[in-house]
Write a protein that holds these residues in place. Structure first.
Motif, PDB file in Angstrom:
ATOM      1  N   ARG A  12      38.211  25.420  71.858  1.00 44.54           N
ATOM      2  CA  ARG A  12      36.719  25.923  71.907  1.00 44.54           C
ATOM      3  C   ARG A  12      36.053  24.865  72.908  1.00 44.54           C
ATOM      4  N   TRP A  14      32.862  23.952  72.929  1.00 46.73           N
ATOM      5  CA  TRP A  14      31.860  23.502  72.261  1.00 46.73           C
ATOM      6  C   TRP A  14      32.035  22.971  70.878  1.00 46.73           C
ATOM      7  N   CYS A  15      30.872  22.175  70.324  1.00 49.98           N
ATOM      8  CA  CYS A  15      31.007  21.890  68.992  1.00 49.98           C
ATOM      9  C   CYS A  15      29.807  22.799  68.291  1.00 49.98           C
ATOM     10  N   THR A  17      26.803  23.907  65.952  1.00 46.07           N
ATOM     11  CA  THR A  17      25.487  23.203  65.368  1.00 46.07           C
ATOM     12  C   THR A  17      25.015  23.954  64.223  1.00 46.07           C
ATOM     13  N   ARG A  31      26.853  23.071  61.227  1.00 43.38           N
ATOM     14  CA  ARG A  31      26.778  21.527  61.274  1.00 43.38           C
ATOM     15  C   ARG A  31      25.414  20.972  61.261  1.00 43.38           C
ATOM     16  N   THR A  62      31.594  14.556  59.303  1.00 37.76           N
ATOM     17  CA  THR A  62      32.634  14.306  60.365  1.00 37.76           C
ATOM     18  C   THR A  62      32.595  13.006  60.895  1.00 37.76           C
ATOM     19  N   ARG A  64      31.575  12.046  63.786  1.00 34.18           N
ATOM     20  CA  ARG A  64      30.433  11.725  64.480  1.00 34.18           C
ATOM     21  C   ARG A  64      29.171  11.758  63.551  1.00 34.18           C
ATOM     22  N   GLN A  68      28.780  19.137  57.667  1.00 34.26           N
ATOM     23  CA  GLN A  68      29.121  20.590  58.170  1.00 34.26           C
ATOM     24  C   GLN A  68      29.141  21.230  56.654  1.00 34.26           C
ATOM     25  N   PRO A  99      25.867  15.514  70.457  1.00 35.06           N
ATOM     26  CA  PRO A  99      26.165  14.619  69.209  1.00 35.06           C
ATOM     27  C   PRO A  99      25.560  13.136  69.318  1.00 35.06           C
ATOM     28  N   LYS A 132      31.537  18.886  74.274  1.00 39.36           N
ATOM     29  CA  LYS A 132      32.151  17.983  73.516  1.00 39.36           C
ATOM     30  C   LYS A 132      31.589  16.450  73.752  1.00 39.36           C
ATOM     31  N   CYS A 288      42.911  17.445  59.471  1.00 38.84           N
ATOM     32  CA  CYS A 288      41.931  18.290  59.450  1.00 38.84           C
ATOM     33  C   CYS A 288      42.030  19.101  58.377  1.00 38.84           C
ATOM     34  N   CYS A 324      41.610  18.507  66.172  1.00 36.11           N
ATOM     35  CA  CYS A 324      40.440  18.194  66.028  1.00 36.11           C
ATOM     36  C   CYS A 324      40.108  16.732  65.358  1.00 36.11           C
TER      37      CYS A 324
END
Length: 370
Positions: A12, A14-15, A17, A31, A62, A64, A68, A99, A132, A288, A324
């Motif tokens: 993917r 994108w992350c 949200t 997230r 995460t 970052r 989640q 992020p 990302k 993960c 990931c």
């Protein structure tokens, strides 16, 4: 949603949200990025209740420094968002798309607080960025987020002032607090205008920047020094997972707030209880969620990671080739493929293996962890 095939894994672009969740094997993954990586006690308690009420009670921390909420049913997402908005953990007009990580030991009114607050307020001036891309405001006494994923970094330079550094560059551009956000926005605009969206990340973008970087970052300080600067208790979250009940139990009568770190742990601000061991070997392993939590994974990851952690340094176990949990190279990487594992060294997930088709029993024997 933009996806492309990479082996058997769908990658993917994108992350997730809060407003744009991602479907995982156990339900929607929502997230949450608290402002400045800090939740008041009331927010933390409310988030735990929401995770139990609308999800399955599993919470990820995460790399970052976001949270989640896992296992959210599609018909529960609207109700969850109403709760997050009421708690001040989401905004109705959407959150900052990219992020944003901060050094966890910031104090009110310091450089990190000032720059981050202004960047959030001016986020609308940022161009549309690849999914990302991320920012780090690391304006403490010396950098501490060097290993955390970010593309645009504010950190201390060798001369003690602030610099703006693009990820992958050895030097940055000196600046002061008052001009930092304008310079971040200008660099982000240059990144897009110069074709950065094609590269996807700053470290892969080879075009020379508009201003020649001139100052190297200061030597990084240790995570332990950063954690010790915040009065409170360090609470470990091995493999980046904590249960809502466990987080509630971690808060005692003295707890004022929860601070997030990108190092698989939380700071229970104000608590005088004994801290967990930041040298717990499980904290140093990247793994993960694996199967069945992730539909891309064909193997169970974290049970194996827990058994290998005391025996293997620099370990990354990935349920599929996406990697990931650790985008960068690891000394030892085990990648799931069709229910078995490939073993590579000094590689990313999915890298050229030296051994293939390994079972967990074979792997444990190979590393003396039987």
């Amino acid at each position: 949603m933009q996806e492309q095939a990479q082996g058997a894994a769908a990658v993917r672009g994108w992350c997730p949200t809060a407003w744009r969740p991602m479907m995982a094997g156990d339900g929607l993954l929502v997230r949450v990025r608290p402002l400045l990586g800090r939740l008041s006690r009331a927010q933390a308690e409310g988030l735990c209740d929401a995770a139990l009420r609308h999800g399955n009670g599993h919470i990820d921390v995460t790399n970052r420094a976001a949270l989640q909420i896992r296992g959210v049913r599609a018909d529960e997402h609207d109700a969850l968002m109403e709760r997050l908005v009421a708690l001040g953990l989401a905004r109705r007009n959407g959150d900052m798309a990219a992020p944003l990580i901060v050094n966890p030991d910031w104090t009110p009114g310091d450089a990190t607080d000032s720059i981050t607050s202004e960047l959030i307020a001016r986020a609308g001036e940022l161009p549309d960025m690849p999914g990302k891309i991320g920012f780090a405001v690391d304006a403490g006494p010396a950098p501490v987020l060097t290993d955390a994923p970010a593309d645009f970094r504010i950190e201390r330079g060798m001369n003690g002032g602030l610099i703006l550094r693009g990820d992958g560059r050895e030097r940055g551009v000196p600046m002061n607090v008052s001009e930092a956000v304008s310079e971040i926005i200008a660099l982000a605009q240059w990144f897009i205008a110069s074709g950065g969206a094609i590269a996807g990340r700053m470290a892969r973008h080879d075009t020379p920047p508009p201003v020649t970087p001139s100052e190297a970052p200061a030597p990084p300080r240790s995570r332990a020094d950063c954690l010790a600067a915040v009065p409170g208790r360090y609470h470990a979250a091995p493999f980046g997972r904590i249960e809502a009940e466990a987080l509630l139990a971690a808060m005692d009568d003295e707890t004022r707030a929860i601070r997030l770190t990108p190092w698989r742990g939380l700071i229970v601000e104000g608590s005088s209880a004994r801290s967990d061991d930041p040298a717990d070997p499980r904290i140093g392993v990247d793994a993960c969620p694996g199967a069945p939590a992730c539909p891309q994974a064909s193997v169970v990851t974290r049970d194996l990671a827990a058994r290998l952690a005391p025996h293997v340094g620099g370990l990354h176990i990935s349920g599929c080739a996406k990697g990931c949990a650790r985008p960068k190279q690891a000394a030892v990487v085990l990648t799931g493929r069709d229910g078995r594992f490939d073993l590579a060294r000094n590689a990313r997930a999915g890298g050229q293996p030296e051994r293939t088709d390994l079972s967990p029993t074979q792997i444990l024997a190979l590393f003396g962890a039987e």
